[in-house]
Scaffold this motif. Structure first.
Motif, PDB file in Angstrom:
ATOM      1  N   ILE A 192       0.856  -1.178   0.000  1.00  0.00           N
ATOM      2  CA  ILE A 192       0.000   0.000   0.000  1.00  0.00           C
ATOM      3  C   ILE A 192       0.899   1.237   0.000  1.00  0.00           C
ATOM      4  O   ILE A 192       1.874   1.298   0.746  1.00  0.00           O
ATOM      5  CB  ILE A 192      -0.906   0.039   1.254  1.00  0.00           C
ATOM      6  CG1 ILE A 192      -1.712  -1.239   1.407  1.00  0.00           C
ATOM      7  CG2 ILE A 192      -1.789   1.275   1.247  1.00  0.00           C
ATOM      8  CD1 ILE A 192      -2.803  -1.435   0.396  1.00  0.00           C
ATOM      9  N   ARG A 193       0.559   2.217  -0.836  1.00  0.00           N
ATOM     10  CA  ARG A 193       1.315   3.476  -0.894  1.00  0.00           C
ATOM     11  C   ARG A 193       0.353   4.658  -0.836  1.00  0.00           C
ATOM     12  O   ARG A 193      -0.735   4.599  -1.391  1.00  0.00           O
ATOM     13  CB  ARG A 193       2.122   3.573  -2.190  1.00  0.00           C
ATOM     14  CG  ARG A 193       3.191   2.529  -2.317  1.00  0.00           C
ATOM     15  CD  ARG A 193       3.975   2.744  -3.580  1.00  0.00           C
ATOM     16  NE  ARG A 193       4.871   1.625  -3.835  1.00  0.00           N
ATOM     17  CZ  ARG A 193       5.617   1.515  -4.906  1.00  0.00           C
ATOM     18  NH1 ARG A 193       5.587   2.452  -5.840  1.00  0.00           N
ATOM     19  NH2 ARG A 193       6.407   0.481  -5.068  1.00  0.00           N
ATOM     20  N   PHE A 194       0.790   5.727  -0.193  1.00  0.00           N
ATOM     21  CA  PHE A 194       0.058   6.991  -0.165  1.00  0.00           C
ATOM     22  C   PHE A 194       0.827   7.929  -1.077  1.00  0.00           C
ATOM     23  O   PHE A 194       1.931   8.363  -0.752  1.00  0.00           O
ATOM     24  CB  PHE A 194      -0.004   7.521   1.274  1.00  0.00           C
ATOM     25  CG  PHE A 194      -0.836   8.751   1.426  1.00  0.00           C
ATOM     26  CD1 PHE A 194      -2.196   8.720   1.198  1.00  0.00           C
ATOM     27  CD2 PHE A 194      -0.266   9.947   1.830  1.00  0.00           C
ATOM     28  CE1 PHE A 194      -2.985   9.858   1.363  1.00  0.00           C
ATOM     29  CE2 PHE A 194      -1.037  11.085   1.993  1.00  0.00           C
ATOM     30  CZ  PHE A 194      -2.397  11.042   1.761  1.00  0.00           C
ATOM     31  N   VAL A 195       0.284   8.212  -2.262  1.00  0.00           N
ATOM     32  CA  VAL A 195       1.044   8.911  -3.303  1.00  0.00           C
ATOM     33  C   VAL A 195       0.247  10.056  -3.911  1.00  0.00           C
ATOM     34  O   VAL A 195      -0.989  10.049  -3.900  1.00  0.00           O
ATOM     35  CB  VAL A 195       1.454   7.933  -4.430  1.00  0.00           C
ATOM     36  CG1 VAL A 195       2.346   6.831  -3.902  1.00  0.00           C
ATOM     37  CG2 VAL A 195       0.239   7.336  -5.119  1.00  0.00           C
ATOM     38  N   PRO A 196       0.953  11.054  -4.488  1.00  0.00           N
ATOM     39  CA  PRO A 196       0.243  12.125  -5.192  1.00  0.00           C
ATOM     40  C   PRO A 196      -0.349  11.623  -6.496  1.00  0.00           C
ATOM     41  O   PRO A 196       0.138  10.654  -7.082  1.00  0.00           O
ATOM     42  CB  PRO A 196       1.330  13.173  -5.449  1.00  0.00           C
ATOM     43  CG  PRO A 196       2.619  12.456  -5.343  1.00  0.00           C
ATOM     44  CD  PRO A 196       2.396  11.264  -4.454  1.00  0.00           C
ATOM     45  N   GLU A 197      -1.419  12.298  -6.945  1.00  0.00           N
ATOM     46  CA  GLU A 197      -2.024  11.957  -8.230  1.00  0.00           C
ATOM     47  C   GLU A 197      -0.954  11.949  -9.307  1.00  0.00           C
ATOM     48  O   GLU A 197      -0.056  12.784  -9.302  1.00  0.00           O
ATOM     49  CB  GLU A 197      -3.090  12.987  -8.612  1.00  0.00           C
ATOM     50  CG  GLU A 197      -4.336  12.922  -7.797  1.00  0.00           C
ATOM     51  CD  GLU A 197      -5.294  14.048  -8.147  1.00  0.00           C
ATOM     52  OE1 GLU A 197      -4.936  14.971  -8.911  1.00  0.00           O
ATOM     53  OE2 GLU A 197      -6.421  14.007  -7.644  1.00  0.00           O
ATOM     54  N   GLY A 198      -1.055  11.026 -10.217  1.00  0.00           N
ATOM     55  CA  GLY A 198      -0.074  10.927 -11.290  1.00  0.00           C
ATOM     56  C   GLY A 198       0.926   9.819 -11.044  1.00  0.00           C
ATOM     57  O   GLY A 198       1.388   9.186 -11.981  1.00  0.00           O
ATOM     58  N   VAL A 199       1.275   9.581  -9.776  1.00  0.00           N
ATOM     59  CA  VAL A 199       2.210   8.502  -9.471  1.00  0.00           C
ATOM     60  C   VAL A 199       1.589   7.162  -9.829  1.00  0.00           C
ATOM     61  O   VAL A 199       2.266   6.244 -10.264  1.00  0.00           O
ATOM     62  CB  VAL A 199       2.647   8.532  -7.989  1.00  0.00           C
ATOM     63  CG1 VAL A 199       3.416   7.281  -7.606  1.00  0.00           C
ATOM     64  CG2 VAL A 199       3.484   9.767  -7.712  1.00  0.00           C
ATOM     65  N   ASP A 200       0.251   7.070  -9.708  1.00  0.00           N
ATOM     66  CA  ASP A 200      -0.419   5.823 -10.048  1.00  0.00           C
ATOM     67  C   ASP A 200      -0.167   5.447 -11.500  1.00  0.00           C
ATOM     68  O   ASP A 200      -0.144   4.274 -11.844  1.00  0.00           O
ATOM     69  CB  ASP A 200      -1.915   5.893  -9.753  1.00  0.00           C
ATOM     70  CG  ASP A 200      -2.628   7.015 -10.496  1.00  0.00           C
ATOM     71  OD1 ASP A 200      -1.980   8.033 -10.798  1.00  0.00           O
ATOM     72  OD2 ASP A 200      -3.824   6.876 -10.760  1.00  0.00           O
ATOM     73  N   GLU A 201       0.087   6.426 -12.354  1.00  0.00           N
ATOM     74  CA  GLU A 201       0.397   6.129 -13.752  1.00  0.00           C
ATOM     75  C   GLU A 201       1.732   5.401 -13.877  1.00  0.00           C
ATOM     76  O   GLU A 201       1.939   4.615 -14.793  1.00  0.00           O
ATOM     77  CB  GLU A 201       0.424   7.417 -14.572  1.00  0.00           C
ATOM     78  CG  GLU A 201      -0.932   8.089 -14.637  1.00  0.00           C
ATOM     79  CD  GLU A 201      -0.868   9.497 -15.205  1.00  0.00           C
ATOM     80  OE1 GLU A 201       0.229   9.924 -15.635  1.00  0.00           O
ATOM     81  OE2 GLU A 201      -1.918  10.159 -15.217  1.00  0.00           O
TER      82      GLU A 201
END
Length: 122
Positions: free
Chosen positions: A70-79
């Motif tokens: 599980i990661r807490f990331v800024p939008e865009g990192v999911d790409e």
């Protein structure tokens, strides 16, 4: 203006939107503590944090993705997490809570899956 963050299950390619992180108020003055929007309930069109809906959503997401990365990331990192044709699917909090009803954890099976994944076959 800020950027939104997501709680992402890297293994399942599923995420939960957490809204934007704030450290200043509208006038630019620093807040007492850094905070974020929380989870958005589409049915009521409200943001939730530090309440029962927020707690149930986070609880359900973590239970459904136990033993996963599980990661807490800024939008865009999911790409960047994309593999092949799969993209990270943004889930609705109501769907996450509803899906929890069908989860029946088996600690022995969870342990076996974790050992296989991280320790390899013995």
């Amino acid at each position: 203006m800020g950027i939104g963050y997501e709680l992402v299950c890297v293994d399942c390619k599923r995420s939960l939107g957490m809204g934007k992180i704030y450290w200043q108020d509208e006038s630019g003055a620093p807040l007492e503590s850094t905070t974020f929007d929380g989870v958005f309930n589409r049915a009521t069109r409200q943001w939730h944090k530090r309440d029962e809906f927020f707690g149930r959503t986070i609880e359900a997401f973590l239970i459904q993705h136990r033993n996963h990365e599980i990661r807490f990331v800024p939008e865009g990192v999911d790409e960047l997490i994309e593999t092949g044709d799969e993209i990270v699917e943004l889930l609705d909090p109501d769907e996450i809570i509803a899906a929890q009803n069908a989860v029946f954890p088996d600690p022995d099976q969870d342990l076996k899956e974790w050992e296989h994944k991280y320790r390899g076959p013995r």
